[in-house]
Design a protein around this motif. Structure first.
Motif, PDB file in Angstrom:
ATOM      1  N   ARG A 222       0.326  -1.263  -0.170  1.00  0.00           N
ATOM      2  CA  ARG A 222       0.035   0.316  -0.018  1.00  0.00           C
ATOM      3  C   ARG A 222       0.674   1.315  -0.165  1.00  0.00           C
ATOM      4  O   ARG A 222       0.474   2.540  -1.083  1.00  0.00           O
ATOM      5  N   VAL A 223       1.824   1.463   0.422  1.00  0.00           N
ATOM      6  CA  VAL A 223       2.672   2.012   1.058  1.00  0.00           C
ATOM      7  C   VAL A 223       3.362   2.498  -0.427  1.00  0.00           C
ATOM      8  O   VAL A 223       3.088   3.793  -0.760  1.00  0.00           O
ATOM      9  N   SER A 224       4.014   1.755  -1.096  1.00  0.00           N
ATOM     10  CA  SER A 224       4.485   1.699  -2.623  1.00  0.00           C
ATOM     11  C   SER A 224       3.920   2.783  -3.230  1.00  0.00           C
ATOM     12  O   SER A 224       3.842   3.327  -4.107  1.00  0.00           O
ATOM     13  N   GLU A 225       2.254   2.102  -2.921  1.00  0.00           N
ATOM     14  CA  GLU A 225       0.989   1.991  -4.074  1.00  0.00           C
ATOM     15  C   GLU A 225       0.568   4.052  -4.451  1.00  0.00           C
ATOM     16  O   GLU A 225       0.907   4.704  -4.459  1.00  0.00           O
ATOM     17  N   LEU A 226       0.842   3.909  -2.193  1.00  0.00           N
ATOM     18  CA  LEU A 226       0.436   5.629  -1.937  1.00  0.00           C
ATOM     19  C   LEU A 226       1.664   6.256  -2.538  1.00  0.00           C
ATOM     20  O   LEU A 226       1.241   7.591  -3.184  1.00  0.00           O
ATOM     21  N   GLU A 227       3.005   6.104  -2.645  1.00  0.00           N
ATOM     22  CA  GLU A 227       4.140   7.427  -2.532  1.00  0.00           C
ATOM     23  C   GLU A 227       4.060   7.590  -4.330  1.00  0.00           C
ATOM     24  O   GLU A 227       4.350   8.302  -4.900  1.00  0.00           O
ATOM     25  N   GLU A 228       3.530   5.887  -5.630  1.00  0.00           N
ATOM     26  CA  GLU A 228       3.066   6.556  -6.046  1.00  0.00           C
ATOM     27  C   GLU A 228       1.803   7.721  -6.625  1.00  0.00           C
ATOM     28  O   GLU A 228       2.307   8.374  -7.731  1.00  0.00           O
ATOM     29  N   LEU A 229       1.347   7.214  -5.488  1.00  0.00           N
ATOM     30  CA  LEU A 229       0.048   8.188  -6.059  1.00  0.00           C
ATOM     31  C   LEU A 229      -0.043   9.307  -5.491  1.00  0.00           C
ATOM     32  O   LEU A 229      -0.191  10.241  -6.442  1.00  0.00           O
ATOM     33  N   LEU A 230       1.261   9.341  -4.973  1.00  0.00           N
ATOM     34  CA  LEU A 230       1.775  10.383  -3.721  1.00  0.00           C
ATOM     35  C   LEU A 230       2.022  11.472  -5.006  1.00  0.00           C
ATOM     36  O   LEU A 230       2.691  12.996  -5.247  1.00  0.00           O
ATOM     37  N   ALA A 231       3.344  10.476  -5.674  1.00  0.00           N
ATOM     38  CA  ALA A 231       4.382  11.299  -6.788  1.00  0.00           C
ATOM     39  C   ALA A 231       3.126  11.522  -7.862  1.00  0.00           C
ATOM     40  O   ALA A 231       3.607  13.130  -8.178  1.00  0.00           O
ATOM     41  N   THR A 232       2.124  11.328  -8.284  1.00  0.00           N
ATOM     42  CA  THR A 232       1.035  11.986  -8.859  1.00  0.00           C
ATOM     43  C   THR A 232       0.311  13.039  -8.959  1.00  0.00           C
ATOM     44  O   THR A 232       0.330  13.870  -9.529  1.00  0.00           O
ATOM     45  N   THR A 233       0.444  13.075  -7.493  1.00  0.00           N
ATOM     46  CA  THR A 233      -1.097  14.040  -6.161  1.00  0.00           C
ATOM     47  C   THR A 233       0.632  15.307  -6.588  1.00  0.00           C
ATOM     48  O   THR A 233      -0.379  16.637  -7.118  1.00  0.00           O
ATOM     49  N   ASP A 234       1.749  15.294  -6.843  1.00  0.00           N
ATOM     50  CA  ASP A 234       2.196  15.980  -6.217  1.00  0.00           C
ATOM     51  C   ASP A 234       2.553  16.926  -8.290  1.00  0.00           C
ATOM     52  O   ASP A 234       2.645  18.277  -7.923  1.00  0.00           O
ATOM     53  N   THR A 235       2.500  16.533  -8.685  1.00  0.00           N
ATOM     54  CA  THR A 235       2.195  16.611 -10.520  1.00  0.00           C
ATOM     55  C   THR A 235       1.714  17.648 -10.638  1.00  0.00           C
ATOM     56  O   THR A 235       0.891  18.217 -10.770  1.00  0.00           O
ATOM     57  N   ARG A 236       0.502  16.879  -9.812  1.00  0.00           N
ATOM     58  CA  ARG A 236      -1.123  17.169 -10.147  1.00  0.00           C
ATOM     59  C   ARG A 236      -1.497  17.922  -9.460  1.00  0.00           C
ATOM     60  O   ARG A 236      -1.907  19.685  -9.648  1.00  0.00           O
ATOM     61  N   TYR A 237      -0.578  18.717  -8.074  1.00  0.00           N
ATOM     62  CA  TYR A 237      -0.571  19.951  -6.790  1.00  0.00           C
ATOM     63  C   TYR A 237      -0.604  20.628  -8.010  1.00  0.00           C
ATOM     64  O   TYR A 237      -0.669  22.267  -7.409  1.00  0.00           O
ATOM     65  N   ALA A 238       0.866  20.394  -8.523  1.00  0.00           N
ATOM     66  CA  ALA A 238       1.727  21.408  -8.843  1.00  0.00           C
ATOM     67  C   ALA A 238       0.940  21.946 -10.168  1.00  0.00           C
ATOM     68  O   ALA A 238       0.957  23.410  -9.988  1.00  0.00           O
ATOM     69  N   ALA A 239       0.138  21.330 -10.880  1.00  0.00           N
ATOM     70  CA  ALA A 239      -0.715  22.473 -12.080  1.00  0.00           C
ATOM     71  C   ALA A 239      -2.137  22.800 -11.293  1.00  0.00           C
ATOM     72  O   ALA A 239      -2.411  23.715 -11.633  1.00  0.00           O
ATOM     73  N   LEU A 240      -2.494  21.620 -10.053  1.00  0.00           N
ATOM     74  CA  LEU A 240      -4.167  22.477  -9.684  1.00  0.00           C
ATOM     75  C   LEU A 240      -3.737  24.418  -8.768  1.00  0.00           C
ATOM     76  O   LEU A 240      -3.966  24.895  -9.328  1.00  0.00           O
ATOM     77  N   ALA A 241      -1.817  23.912  -8.301  1.00  0.00           N
ATOM     78  CA  ALA A 241      -1.479  25.290  -7.886  1.00  0.00           C
ATOM     79  C   ALA A 241      -1.570  25.944  -8.699  1.00  0.00           C
ATOM     80  O   ALA A 241      -1.868  27.833  -8.621  1.00  0.00           O
ATOM     81  N   SER A 242      -0.930  26.156 -10.155  1.00  0.00           N
ATOM     82  CA  SER A 242      -0.639  27.316 -10.816  1.00  0.00           C
ATOM     83  C   SER A 242      -2.465  27.742 -11.317  1.00  0.00           C
ATOM     84  O   SER A 242      -2.949  28.687 -11.347  1.00  0.00           O
ATOM     85  N   GLU A 243      -2.995  25.991 -11.572  1.00  0.00           N
ATOM     86  CA  GLU A 243      -4.188  26.621 -11.924  1.00  0.00           C
ATOM     87  C   GLU A 243      -5.449  27.807 -10.929  1.00  0.00           C
ATOM     88  O   GLU A 243      -5.445  28.834 -11.425  1.00  0.00           O
ATOM     89  N   ALA A 244      -4.918  27.238  -9.296  1.00  0.00           N
ATOM     90  CA  ALA A 244      -5.468  27.959  -8.434  1.00  0.00           C
ATOM     91  C   ALA A 244      -5.349  29.689  -7.540  1.00  0.00           C
ATOM     92  O   ALA A 244      -5.611  30.273  -8.146  1.00  0.00           O
TER      93      ALA A 244
END
Ligand SMILES: Nc1ncnc2c1ncn2[C@@H]1O[C@H](COP(=O)(O)OP(=O)(O)OP(=O)(O)O)[C@@H](O)[C@H]1O
Length: 585
Positions: free
Chosen positions: A170-192
């Protein structure tokens, strides 16, 4: 020669046997010789050495014989000794038996004792054995428990291992998710950040729109006239014939009312005269409480915007003022189940509307508080309807009036207004008259002060007054003249109502002097009536007169009086409305 002698002295012997006999003989000879020497001394020894061979043999036999005899003697002595020892042992045995025989009873006693001891020892042994067995059993159980525990531990370890594996996955899954989220977060931050820009822009536009809405709302109220009059005709009752009432524009604007009344000409000719009246709205008998409220609600919204608003219910006794303001016959504030029905009047509906509007204003950063006061004017005296203060005075401060020391009740929920109405109703002076058995003999004033603050420092402070005026009546028809108390009440009511009419008239003609002090009612309502007077900071005042009308023929005179008074009020222009809202300096 010894070998020859041996052959001659007996049956033929083997050489080995002869040699043995010679040796034996030699030995014996030496021995005997030695003895003789010892016994006879050196002379005898010398002679022995020189003795003849036959004598010698004889000696040998003799010696042998002695030797045998000595040996027998010795054996005999030994046998005797043995016998003697045997005899002594036998004697001892005998003695011991005798002793044992004698000691037998004692021994038996000892044996009993020993048996007892043995029994004790056995019992003890038994106990110890049992205790050991029990201990053993307990240890066995403990061992079983430990084994079970060990098995459980093993199982938990296994489970932990499995869950650990799952967690790792699960941790490794979450790490992957986190990595994806980070990318999305960066995109959203600029959108925000671009959205925030847009939001700021929209907020600015919303604030402008809100200000425009208020301005337009105010202008609409202005266009409608700041003393608005709504006429409401209550349904006819079974107890009398009705006057002919017409509603010419009922399907369009619904502002006109015609009363067809019988009249007599100066020459005495009877005819029917049509009286025309026009107000801001005319509600026919079929109008519901909700219909009336709908037409009033835009004024109520103004209270939150900082506009003082006053609604008077005016009309003759029994025409439906209390019905319109508080509620109909179905509503009983002491019975919660009647609070939600269609018959509920303006006061509770206004409270709910303002509450909801205040909640909606939260998105614009506004926070509102509500507090209520209820007083009555009876025989020109103001008294508290929520507390025990029988005599109260009006204190005018700025653009507010306070009644002191009347109780001020903060309202945390809109439903709390029901309890206030129930409390007030109990205290109201109610007396029976010919015209209306629930007729109120006093004017009641419900004041709801609404204060708003905004984070940017803006404030608003306005009061909604809902005034239930005591019914106007003609002394002759109401039966009050016969009762001095009723007469005083009726005179006081009529005086205060005519004072109200005078104040309205003075305001309409912009008279220098407005007679507010002529009655406690006009003095109390001064801030609601006046506009632009020098002693007041001019603020917004919206006024609405709800003219309650009875359709009964018997009430025609009162109805026409009320309609004329309302017409006069409707024509009153009290100046432009202004809000009490203040912007931070
Ligand atoms: N629009 C209406 N529909 C139905 N019933 C009504 C209406 N208006 C008034 N009534 C009924 O008429 C009766 C008298 O009304 P109400 O008590 O409101 O009169 P009022 O004007 O307040 O009298 P007062 O001045 O004596 O207090 C009540 O039973 C009330 O329910």
């Amino acid at each position: 020669m010894p070998p020859t002698r041996a052959r001659t002295s007996g049956p033929a012997a083997s050489p080995s046997r002869v040699r043995a006999a010679r040796r034996t003989l030699s030995n014996e000879t030496n021995r005997i010789g030695a003895r003789r020497v010892v016994r006879s001394g050196p002379a005898a020894a010398q002679s022995a050495c020189v003795a003849a061979p036959s004598a010698h043999m004889h000696d040998l036999f003799q010696l042998e014989k002695e030797r045998v005899q000595a040996s027998q003697t010795r054996e005999r002595a030994e046998r005797d000794q043995r016998n003697e020892r045997q005899r002594m042992i036998d004697e001892k045995l005998l003695e011991a038996r005798r002793t044992a025989q004698e000691n037998r009873p004692t021994a038996l006693g000892w044996r009993g004792y020993n048996d007892y001891e043995v029994d004790l020892l056995r019992a003890e042994h038994q106990r110890e054995t049992e205790a050991l067995h029990a201990q053993l059993h307990a240890q066995a159980l403990e061992i079983d428990a430990l084994r079970a525990e060990a098995a459980r531990h093993a199982q938990s370890r296994e489970e932990a291992r499995v869950s650990d594996d799952a967690l790792r996955a699960r941790v490794s899954e979450l790490e992957e998710l986190l990595a994806t989220t980070d990318t999305r977060y960066a995109a959203l931050a600029s959108e925000a950040s671009s959205s925030a820009e847009r939001v700021r822009d929209l907020e600015a536009r919303l604030a402008d729109a809100e200000a425009l809405r208020r301005r337009l709302h105010n202008q609409v109220q202005e266009l409608r006239g700041n003393v608005r009059v709504y006429a409401r005709v209550r349904p006819p009752r079974d107890d009398g014939t009705s006057v002919e009432l017409r509603y010419p524009d009922a399907l369009q604007l619904a502002t006109q009312l015609e009363v067809r009344a019988p009249t007599e000409s100066a020459m005495g000719a009877a005819s029917v005269k049509t009286h025309h009246f026009a107000f801001d709205h005319v509600f026919p008998p079929s109008a519901t409480q909700a219909d009336v409220f709908e037409h009033v609600s835009d004024l109520l919204q103004s209270v939150l915007d900082g506009y003082h608003t006053t609604i008077f219910a005016y009309g003759q006794t029994g025409s439906g003022k209390t019905h319109t303001l508080e509620g109909g016959a179905q509503v009983d504030w002491a019975v919660p189940s009647t609070w939600q029905g269609d018959d509920v009047g303006l006061i509770p509906r206004a409270m709910h509307l303002l509450w909801a509007a205040a909640q909606a204003q939260q998105v614009h950063g506004w926070a509102y508080t509500f507090e209520a006061q209820m007083v009555e004017v009876y025989l020109d005296q103001i008294s508290d309807l929520l507390g025990d203060h029988a005599r109260c005075d009006v204190v005018h401060t700025g653009h507010h009036s306070h009644v002191e020391p009347a109780e001020v009740v903060p309202l945390a929920r809109p439903e709390e207004v029901y309890q206030l109405l129930a409390r007030a109703k109990k205290r109201r002076q109610v007396a029976a008259t010919k015209m209306n058995e629930r007729s109120s003999r006093s004017h009641s004033v419900f004041a709801l002060r609404v204060r708003g603050t905004r984070a940017d420092g803006q404030t608003s402070d306005a009061t909604l007054h809902l005034v239930d005026l005591a019914g106007s009546e003609r002394l002759a028809t109401s039966g009050s003249a016969a009762d001095p108390q009723r007469l005083r009440e009726a005179q006081s009511i009529n005086k205060s109502l005519s004072s109200l009419a005078d104040v309205m008239a003075a305001l309409a003609t912009h008279a220098k002097h407005v007679p507010y002090r002529n009655s406690a009612l006009t003095w109390l309502l001064k801030p609601c009536l006046s506009q632009g007077a020098k002693t007041y900071v001019p603020t917004t005042h919206y006024r609405l007169m709800l003219l309650a009308l009875s359709p009964l023929q018997a009430h025609l005179g009162e109805t026409l009086c009320s309609l004329r008074f309302a017409t006069q009020v409707h024509g009153t222009h009290l100046g432009p409305a202004r809000t009490s809202r203040q912007r931070p300096s």
